[in-house]
Design a protein around this motif. Structure first.
Motif, mmCIF file in Angstrom:
data_model
loop_
_atom_site.group_PDB
_atom_site.id
_atom_site.type_symbol
_atom_site.label_atom_id
_atom_site.label_comp_id
_atom_site.label_asym_id
_atom_site.label_seq_id
_atom_site.Cartn_x
_atom_site.Cartn_y
_atom_site.Cartn_z
ATOM 1 N N ASN A 1 0.807 -1.233 0.000
ATOM 2 C CA ASN A 1 0.000 0.000 0.000
ATOM 3 C C ASN A 1 0.838 1.281 0.000
ATOM 4 O OD1 ASN A 1 0.839 0.296 2.706
ATOM 5 N ND2 ASN A 1 -1.110 -0.362 3.554
ATOM 6 N N VAL A 2 2.170 1.189 -0.006
ATOM 7 C CA VAL A 2 2.982 2.392 -0.209
ATOM 8 C C VAL A 2 3.408 2.536 -1.665
ATOM 9 C CG1 VAL A 2 3.823 2.259 2.154
ATOM 10 C CG2 VAL A 2 5.265 1.386 0.306
ATOM 11 N N HIS A 3 3.072 1.562 -2.501
ATOM 12 C CA HIS A 3 3.416 1.638 -3.925
ATOM 13 C C HIS A 3 2.430 2.539 -4.650
ATOM 14 C CE1 HIS A 3 4.446 0.385 -8.026
ATOM 15 N NE2 HIS A 3 5.551 -0.130 -7.513
ATOM 16 N N ARG A 4 2.900 3.189 -5.692
ATOM 17 C CA ARG A 4 2.024 4.126 -6.408
ATOM 18 C C ARG A 4 0.904 3.414 -7.161
ATOM 19 N NH1 ARG A 4 6.357 6.130 -11.045
ATOM 20 N NH2 ARG A 4 6.177 4.317 -12.421
ATOM 21 N N LEU A 5 1.100 2.125 -7.510
ATOM 22 C CA LEU A 5 0.033 1.376 -8.178
ATOM 23 C C LEU A 5 -1.056 1.028 -7.172
ATOM 24 C CD1 LEU A 5 -1.028 -0.298 -10.692
ATOM 25 C CD2 LEU A 5 0.008 -2.267 -9.557
ATOM 26 N N VAL A 6 -2.273 1.456 -7.437
ATOM 27 C CA VAL A 6 -3.418 1.081 -6.605
ATOM 28 C C VAL A 6 -3.996 -0.208 -7.170
ATOM 29 C CG1 VAL A 6 -5.693 1.740 -5.753
ATOM 30 C CG2 VAL A 6 -3.908 3.484 -6.032
ATOM 31 N N PRO A 7 -3.970 -1.306 -6.411
ATOM 32 C CA PRO A 7 -4.426 -2.592 -6.948
ATOM 33 C C PRO A 7 -5.949 -2.712 -6.944
ATOM 34 C CG PRO A 7 -3.761 -2.854 -4.670
ATOM 35 C CD PRO A 7 -3.493 -1.419 -5.022
ATOM 36 N N THR A 8 -6.427 -3.716 -7.637
ATOM 37 C CA THR A 8 -7.867 -4.025 -7.627
ATOM 38 C C THR A 8 -8.300 -4.468 -6.237
ATOM 39 O OG1 THR A 8 -7.546 -4.858 -9.885
ATOM 40 C CG2 THR A 8 -9.679 -5.303 -8.830
ATOM 41 N N TYR A 9 -7.471 -5.288 -5.606
ATOM 42 C CA TYR A 9 -7.735 -5.822 -4.260
ATOM 43 C C TYR A 9 -6.516 -5.529 -3.381
ATOM 44 C CZ TYR A 9 -10.471 -8.994 -7.315
ATOM 45 O OH TYR A 9 -11.265 -9.543 -8.281
ATOM 46 N N TYR A 10 -6.770 -5.356 -2.101
ATOM 47 C CA TYR A 10 -5.670 -5.203 -1.155
ATOM 48 C C TYR A 10 -6.078 -5.882 0.152
ATOM 49 C CZ TYR A 10 -2.739 -3.229 2.501
ATOM 50 O OH TYR A 10 -1.918 -3.100 3.587
ATOM 51 N N SER A 11 -5.163 -6.653 0.724
ATOM 52 C CA SER A 11 -5.414 -7.275 2.031
ATOM 53 C C SER A 11 -4.134 -7.202 2.849
ATOM 54 C CB SER A 11 -5.874 -8.731 1.875
ATOM 55 O OG SER A 11 -4.911 -9.494 1.160
ATOM 56 N N THR A 12 -4.293 -7.235 4.146
ATOM 57 C CA THR A 12 -3.128 -7.180 5.016
ATOM 58 C C THR A 12 -3.354 -8.050 6.235
ATOM 59 O OG1 THR A 12 -1.572 -5.699 6.134
ATOM 60 C CG2 THR A 12 -3.895 -5.163 6.345
ATOM 61 N N GLU A 13 -2.299 -8.251 6.989
ATOM 62 C CA GLU A 13 -2.381 -9.059 8.197
ATOM 63 C C GLU A 13 -2.399 -8.160 9.422
ATOM 64 O OE1 GLU A 13 1.030 -11.451 7.577
ATOM 65 O OE2 GLU A 13 2.454 -9.881 8.076
ATOM 66 N N PHE A 14 -2.737 -8.732 10.563
ATOM 67 C CA PHE A 14 -2.763 -7.967 11.795
ATOM 68 C C PHE A 14 -1.361 -7.559 12.263
ATOM 69 C CE2 PHE A 14 -7.168 -9.393 12.820
ATOM 70 C CZ PHE A 14 -7.658 -8.157 13.170
ATOM 71 N N VAL A 15 -0.335 -8.269 11.849
ATOM 72 C CA VAL A 15 1.042 -8.053 12.288
ATOM 73 C C VAL A 15 1.154 -8.357 13.785
ATOM 74 C CG1 VAL A 15 3.061 -6.589 12.261
ATOM 75 C CG2 VAL A 15 1.265 -6.213 10.570
ATOM 76 N N TYR A 16 1.405 -9.579 14.058
ATOM 77 C CA TYR A 16 1.386 -10.101 15.416
ATOM 78 C C TYR A 16 2.330 -9.341 16.349
ATOM 79 C CZ TYR A 16 1.793 -13.518 19.189
ATOM 80 O OH TYR A 16 1.800 -14.139 20.409
ATOM 81 N N ASN A 17 1.783 -8.859 17.448
ATOM 82 C CA ASN A 17 2.559 -8.199 18.511
ATOM 83 C C ASN A 17 3.347 -6.975 18.055
ATOM 84 O OD1 ASN A 17 1.730 -9.739 20.660
ATOM 85 N ND2 ASN A 17 3.425 -11.175 20.540
ATOM 86 N N ASP A 18 2.864 -6.254 17.028
ATOM 87 C CA ASP A 18 3.549 -5.038 16.582
ATOM 88 C C ASP A 18 2.493 -4.029 16.150
ATOM 89 O OD1 ASP A 18 5.187 -3.076 15.590
ATOM 90 O OD2 ASP A 18 6.519 -4.445 14.508
ATOM 91 N N LEU A 19 1.877 -3.388 17.107
ATOM 92 C CA LEU A 19 0.793 -2.459 16.814
ATOM 93 C C LEU A 19 1.295 -1.243 16.044
ATOM 94 C CD1 LEU A 19 -2.199 -1.999 17.131
ATOM 95 C CD2 LEU A 19 -1.775 -0.911 19.340
#
Length: 372
Positions: A164-182
């Motif tokens: 999500n920091v790339h200039r290309l905006v994708p059709t879909y985007y998903s991410t993880e919670f990132v365990y123990n790193d708020l």
């Protein structure tokens, strides 16, 4: 409705039976098998001594600490492992993951977190064509030409995590919670909110969450988009293959997806590959899934960052590893082996071609090169 037989009228057998009863009621347990002649009933099911007749009716799941001995017993009848009978490890892993997710969902309810589950039908609404580019954050994407980016923009695309920091905006985007790193999770969410209409489809890895996130979720979401993602981690190719073959035989992937529960694995990429398969894509191209290094595109070059609002982790050179962490079998089966297995057992059979977009990856030349 598919039927199965459980070999082992014991505690292990009970765990397997409970999984199907709670999470996959569409699959019916026909009966149990057990070598103990004193047993004739278990959990309201009939129990039979294995013989030539009752071992050939349905797939057998061995739920016993004596797997090796039972395997030899069934092979003596001519049955074949991973075709006629299976180790129960796939079921116990899925049950553990889903039980943990269920507990965390209850915690979210208790803390007052608003959420909703994203079903695959919702994702299908965004599908425009039959070609999907899947973007990891590896540095090889910096070598794409403008002509290649133009081609990518005419197709569907899916970015994960710090894409999500790339200039290309994708059709879909998903991410993880990132365990123990708020703080890291906050970076991810900052980048989503900083871009108007950025397509956050869902947040994955519920089992990796913890109560420290809940106040953050309440303050930053009207409703958190979630999926259950079952992380099918194994430490050997043989056991991973058994898992996938059982899932394939019983059509477990589709049955669970109807409830917003999706198969994953060693990386976010493998979860997206399962989505792409089920959504009917005919070509899947892996981009920035380098694995042979640990350098991200935003560390290697700032040319492709969308603007100065982007936030991402900054690491010293000494903090970067020779290879991506998912290439270590100390954690689970290596990511490249898992990707090849999904390709062999699922994609190829469905006529789906899996490519890599660059030669700068561990996946080349095993996977075909998309851009010639």
């Amino acid at each position: 409705m598919k039927n199965i037989v459980i070999f082992g009228a014991s505690t292990f057998g009970e765990v397997v039976a409970q999984f199907f009863s709670e999470y996959l009621p569409q699959i019916e347990i026909a009966y149990f098998l057990d070598n103990d002649q004193r047993k004739n009933a278990f959990m309201n099911y009939e129990v039979f001594i294995p013989n030539d007749e009752n071992i050939r009716n349905h797939p057998i799941i061995i739920a016993s600490m004596y797997y090796k001995e039972i395997k030899e017993q069934l092979e003596a009848y001519g049955l074949i492992e991973a075709r006629d009978f299976f180790d129960s490890s796939a079921i116990t892993i899925m049950k553990r993951e889903m039980d943990t997710s269920k507990r965390i969902i209850q915690e979210m309810d208790d803390f007052g977190v608003e959420y909703h589950f994203v079903l695959r039908e919702e994702l299908r609404k965004y599908k425009k064509n039959d070609t999907l580019f899947i973007f990891g954050t590896g540095s090889s994407t910096n070598s794409f030409t403008e002509q290649q980016w133009d081609h990518i923009n005419r197709c569907d695309s899916w970015g994960v995590n710090f894409w999500n920091v790339h200039r290309l905006v994708p059709t879909y985007y998903s991410t993880e919670f990132v365990y123990n790193d708020l703080d890291k999770f906050d970076m991810l969410m900052h980048n989503v909110k900083a871009r108007s209409g950025y397509p956050l489809m869902y947040i994955k890895d519920i089992p990796s969450s913890n109560p420290n996130y809940y106040a953050y979720l309440i303050n930053n979401f009207d409703s958190v988009p979630l999926t259950y993602d079952i992380r099918l981690h194994s430490f050997t190719e043989q056991s991973q293959r058994q898992m996938l073959l059982l899932i394939k035989l019983l059509n477990i992937e589709e049955l669970l997806a109807d409830e917003g529960i999706h198969l994953g694995g060693v990386t976010s990429i493998t979860t997206v590959i399962f989505h792409a398969m089920a959504m009917g894509y005919k070509e899947i191209i892996l981009c920035g899934v380098d694995l042979c290094n640990d350098t991200h595109f935003y560390e290697d070059s700032k040319d492709y960052i969308y603007d100065s609002n982007a936030r991402y982790p900054n690491r010293e050179e000494w903090q970067k590893r020779e290879k991506h962490g998912v290439m270590s079998e100390e954690y689970a089966l290596r990511a490249d082996k898992y990707i090849y297995m999904i390709n062999e057992l699922f994609l190829q059979e469905k006529g789906i071609t899996l490519y890599t977009a660059s030669t700068q990856t561990e996946l080349y030349p095993t996977l075909k090169l998309y851009f010639q």
